[in-house]
Design a protein around this motif. Sequence first.
Motif, PDB file in Angstrom:
ATOM      1  N   ILE A   1      65.330  44.833  37.902  1.00 10.50           N
ATOM      2  CA  ILE A   1      65.470  43.898  36.773  1.00 10.50           C
ATOM      3  C   ILE A   1      64.672  44.415  35.574  1.00 10.50           C
ATOM      4  O   ILE A   1      65.177  44.455  34.438  1.00 10.50           O
ATOM      5  CB  ILE A   1      65.007  42.485  37.210  1.00 10.50           C
ATOM      6  N   GLU A   2      63.445  44.857  35.863  1.00  7.83           N
ATOM      7  CA  GLU A   2      62.572  45.358  34.800  1.00  7.83           C
ATOM      8  C   GLU A   2      63.206  46.562  34.082  1.00  7.83           C
ATOM      9  O   GLU A   2      63.250  46.620  32.857  1.00  7.83           O
ATOM     10  CB  GLU A   2      61.263  45.770  35.469  1.00  7.83           C
TER      11      GLU A   2
ATOM     12  N   GLY B   1      71.474  48.799  30.310  1.00  8.41           N
ATOM     13  CA  GLY B   1      71.129  47.440  30.741  1.00  8.41           C
ATOM     14  C   GLY B   1      71.863  47.000  31.994  1.00  8.41           C
ATOM     15  O   GLY B   1      71.627  45.907  32.498  1.00  8.41           O
TER      16      GLY B   1
ATOM     17  N   ILE C   1      71.396  39.827  35.092  1.00  6.25           N
ATOM     18  CA  ILE C   1      71.608  41.255  34.802  1.00  6.25           C
ATOM     19  C   ILE C   1      73.030  41.645  35.226  1.00  6.25           C
ATOM     20  O   ILE C   1      73.415  41.408  36.373  1.00  6.25           O
ATOM     21  CB  ILE C   1      70.608  42.131  35.607  1.00  6.25           C
TER      22      ILE C   1
ATOM     23  N   ARG D   1      66.141  45.578  31.988  1.00  4.94           N
ATOM     24  CA  ARG D   1      65.714  44.888  30.750  1.00  4.94           C
ATOM     25  C   ARG D   1      65.156  45.861  29.720  1.00  4.94           C
ATOM     26  O   ARG D   1      65.090  45.539  28.540  1.00  4.94           O
ATOM     27  CB  ARG D   1      64.684  43.802  31.092  1.00  4.94           C
ATOM     28  N   GLN D   2      64.777  47.056  30.172  1.00  3.66           N
ATOM     29  CA  GLN D   2      64.349  48.092  29.215  1.00  3.66           C
ATOM     30  C   GLN D   2      65.559  48.770  28.568  1.00  3.66           C
ATOM     31  O   GLN D   2      65.416  49.705  27.787  1.00  3.66           O
ATOM     32  CB  GLN D   2      63.502  49.159  29.925  1.00  3.66           C
TER      33      GLN D   2
END
Length: 268
Positions: free
Chosen positions: A85-86, A14, A120, A89-90
């Motif tokens: 960011i994506e 993360g 993040i 977030r995974q």
Amino acid sequence: MDSLPFSLPDFLPGQVWLVGAGPGDPGLVSLLALHAMRHADVVVYDALVDQRVLGLTNAEAIREYAGKRGGKPSARQPDISNRLIELARQGLRVLRLKGGDPFLFGRGAEEALALVEAGIPFRVVPGITSGVGGLAYAGIPATSRETNSAIAFVTGHDASGDVPDTVDWAALAKAVPVLVFYMALKHLDRIAEQLIAAGRPADEPTAVVSRAATPAQRVVVAPLAEIAEAARREGIEPPALVVVGQVVTLRERLDWLGSLQAATSASG
Ligand code: SAH
């Protein structure tokens, strides 16, 4: 890396690490950068990252190219930040790998700001910027006591791809004895003209260092008024740095890489 006599911070799922890969030579990668490459789940890298450096990333890591070509509008920058960011977030360990130093003309600041905005967690790992490390590989020190007590790093492109109009050329020309230009090859004629118009001597020693710290490194030295023509004549290609100032003359004595190569080919 496990045998180091101190511990390096954990690369946690993360997190995004914004890492500088240095100018080219993989030996110039920092311990933290290597640690990040060993532990990343995904590596989002730029065009300027040397293939040999990229080869240090662990074999399981997903590699995503996010390069932009010099001079093109930066339309994709928000896409890159959103992608980081994506991925974070995974729950992935996201390595954002950039050439040189991420905070010097590398848009690292924009990406870091987007990460802050998105909440993040991230770490910045500085790299050796090409404008210092790349010049060193050309035998040109950034400073020396006999030549300069100040230096400026200048971009030859603004976001629109033009010579930046936010640069005060007169002040720069007058105040700073050594000028290092990034992204300056395309507008080199105009940059040299503006500097001379602002009072720099037409015969001031100037160097163009292309693909610094890689096996394809090339260096062209000429007076400021002739440097653009000399670079064209020699077929110099980007990425390249332009350095204007008396430090350039030190290359005559300090071209350590050329000396080592000459010694190797003489003995071989
Ligand atoms: N963050 C990078 C700079 C990115 S801007 C750094 O700190 O070095 C891109 C510009 O960097 C290129 O147009 C060129 O001027 C310079 N550059 C990066 N790597 C280079 C290299 N190996 N040789 C010469 N110039 C380089």
